[in-house]
Design a protein around this motif. Sequence first.
Motif, PDB file in Angstrom:
ATOM      1  N   ARG A  43     -34.461 -31.562 -22.604  1.00 26.95           N
ATOM      2  CA  ARG A  43     -34.028 -32.347 -23.767  1.00 26.95           C
ATOM      3  C   ARG A  43     -33.160 -31.437 -24.633  1.00 26.95           C
ATOM      4  O   ARG A  43     -33.568 -30.305 -24.911  1.00 26.95           O
ATOM      5  N   PRO A  64     -23.842 -42.143 -18.890  1.00 25.60           N
ATOM      6  CA  PRO A  64     -25.034 -42.799 -18.377  1.00 25.60           C
ATOM      7  C   PRO A  64     -24.971 -42.992 -16.859  1.00 25.60           C
ATOM      8  O   PRO A  64     -23.899 -43.232 -16.313  1.00 25.60           O
ATOM      9  N   LYS A  65     -26.128 -42.829 -16.221  1.00 30.42           N
ATOM     10  CA  LYS A  65     -26.280 -43.122 -14.790  1.00 30.42           C
ATOM     11  C   LYS A  65     -25.463 -42.202 -13.888  1.00 30.42           C
ATOM     12  O   LYS A  65     -25.129 -42.580 -12.774  1.00 30.42           O
ATOM     13  N   TRP A  77     -28.648 -37.499 -15.375  1.00 33.58           N
ATOM     14  CA  TRP A  77     -28.674 -38.051 -16.743  1.00 33.58           C
ATOM     15  C   TRP A  77     -29.784 -39.085 -16.807  1.00 33.58           C
ATOM     16  O   TRP A  77     -29.790 -40.053 -16.055  1.00 33.58           O
ATOM     17  N   LEU A  78     -30.740 -38.882 -17.703  1.00 34.37           N
ATOM     18  CA  LEU A  78     -31.797 -39.886 -17.873  1.00 34.37           C
ATOM     19  C   LEU A  78     -31.642 -40.645 -19.179  1.00 34.37           C
ATOM     20  O   LEU A  78     -32.019 -41.810 -19.280  1.00 34.37           O
ATOM     21  N   GLY A  79     -31.135 -39.973 -20.199  1.00 35.14           N
ATOM     22  CA  GLY A  79     -30.935 -40.590 -21.505  1.00 35.14           C
ATOM     23  C   GLY A  79     -29.911 -39.777 -22.265  1.00 35.14           C
ATOM     24  O   GLY A  79     -29.470 -38.730 -21.784  1.00 35.14           O
ATOM     25  N   PRO A  80     -29.532 -40.230 -23.480  1.00 34.27           N
ATOM     26  CA  PRO A  80     -28.476 -39.553 -24.236  1.00 34.27           C
ATOM     27  C   PRO A  80     -28.771 -38.072 -24.527  1.00 34.27           C
ATOM     28  O   PRO A  80     -27.853 -37.308 -24.753  1.00 34.27           O
ATOM     29  N   ASP A  81     -30.044 -37.664 -24.512  1.00 33.94           N
ATOM     30  CA  ASP A  81     -30.333 -36.241 -24.731  1.00 33.94           C
ATOM     31  C   ASP A  81     -31.385 -35.750 -23.733  1.00 33.94           C
ATOM     32  O   ASP A  81     -32.174 -34.872 -24.022  1.00 33.94           O
ATOM     33  N   GLU A  82     -31.393 -36.363 -22.559  1.00 31.98           N
ATOM     34  CA  GLU A  82     -32.450 -36.048 -21.598  1.00 31.98           C
ATOM     35  C   GLU A  82     -31.916 -35.977 -20.163  1.00 31.98           C
ATOM     36  O   GLU A  82     -31.188 -36.857 -19.728  1.00 31.98           O
ATOM     37  N   SER A 146     -30.839 -43.016 -12.087  1.00 31.17           N
ATOM     38  CA  SER A 146     -31.414 -43.774 -13.189  1.00 31.17           C
ATOM     39  C   SER A 146     -32.924 -43.675 -13.152  1.00 31.17           C
ATOM     40  O   SER A 146     -33.532 -43.660 -12.087  1.00 31.17           O
ATOM     41  N   ARG A 147     -33.509 -43.607 -14.352  1.00 33.50           N
ATOM     42  CA  ARG A 147     -34.944 -43.847 -14.419  1.00 33.50           C
ATOM     43  C   ARG A 147     -35.096 -45.361 -14.354  1.00 33.50           C
ATOM     44  O   ARG A 147     -34.321 -46.088 -14.974  1.00 33.50           O
ATOM     45  N   THR A 148     -36.050 -45.825 -13.586  1.00 34.85           N
ATOM     46  CA  THR A 148     -36.237 -47.263 -13.457  1.00 34.85           C
ATOM     47  C   THR A 148     -37.677 -47.509 -12.990  1.00 34.85           C
ATOM     48  O   THR A 148     -38.524 -46.635 -13.153  1.00 34.85           O
TER      49      THR A 148
ATOM     50  N   HIS B  62     -38.434 -47.756 -19.448  1.00 33.15           N
ATOM     51  CA  HIS B  62     -38.286 -47.233 -18.082  1.00 33.15           C
ATOM     52  C   HIS B  62     -36.819 -47.042 -17.733  1.00 33.15           C
ATOM     53  O   HIS B  62     -36.378 -47.329 -16.610  1.00 33.15           O
ATOM     54  N   CYS B  64     -33.427 -45.216 -20.274  1.00 35.93           N
ATOM     55  CA  CYS B  64     -33.069 -44.045 -21.073  1.00 35.93           C
ATOM     56  C   CYS B  64     -34.134 -43.730 -22.119  1.00 35.93           C
ATOM     57  O   CYS B  64     -34.029 -42.719 -22.806  1.00 35.93           O
TER      58      CYS B  64
END
Lengths: 190, 98
Positions: A43, A64-65, A77-82, A146-148, B62, B64
């Motif tokens: 993070r 993203p993605k 990339w999992l999120g904007p800061d992760e 992607s996290r899903t 589940h 971002c």
Amino acid sequence: MAKAAQKTGIVEAERHPALAGRNASAAHVTLTALEPAERISLRAPEASLAALSKALGLTLPKKPKTSTSKGGRTALWLGPDEWLVIDDAGGDLLADCAKVKQLHSAVGVSHRNVAIGVTGPGAETTLNAGCPQDLSLAAFPVGGCSRTIFGKVEIVLYRTAEDAFRVECWRSFSDYVFTFLSEAARDAAA
Amino acid sequence: MLLIRCPYCEEERPELEFRNAGEAHIARPTDIAAISDDDFEKFFFIRQNPKGIIYERWRHLHGCARFFNAVRDTVSDKFVMTYKAGEPKPSKLPGVSK
Ligand SMILES: [Zn+2]
């Protein structure tokens, strides 16, 4: 056991990866329990990214993605800061991040996750048995990640080739994920 | 399945990746110890629950993992639009007449 350890002074620990030796194949899909790897959950704010990228030896993706790969390392990339950073080449991700003075959090999750390879012309169909995302090449290109969710479990999905995915799940869910994938693979057409 | 546009992932994603997180734009009192019981009740418990357009917080749990805001029609269950957390309530809604 205790006596033997006293004698030699060494306590030997034997490691059993959660899915060791589990493989499955169907007409159009092969499932493989992938080798253990080094992983960190990273993070960090925008201002730290240049320094972290330099220390890790690859550019952390900002879109993203998307993912980036270099020298046996992949940053997802999992999120904007992760990010989830995976090292298959035996490097020490935590040691590399420890050198960075800029604000960040790097947590070792090597043993939290288990990876499963899903390959073959039926890979997309197999994953879509439990994952509601659009996995067509247009929506989920090679290198996409992607996290899903998969069934009732959270996963990180990473497309390594047109017909190959890496599924990262928490180790205690890995039996569920592997069994679900095996059943889905049997039904998957090319 | 509903598709919800995540403003951080910049695309529509399946509803199973999301969680509703209650009404949006509720400001927490700056000095919560100083407010009356009635004001606390209003802040903490009283929600609009409208028939029609509602402003809600959602979380792409589940995905971002970010919280964001969504405008939704409680009659049709249709998502009108979504926007990032911290952004102001949109003054104009696409496709909504009133
Ligand atoms: Zn998102």
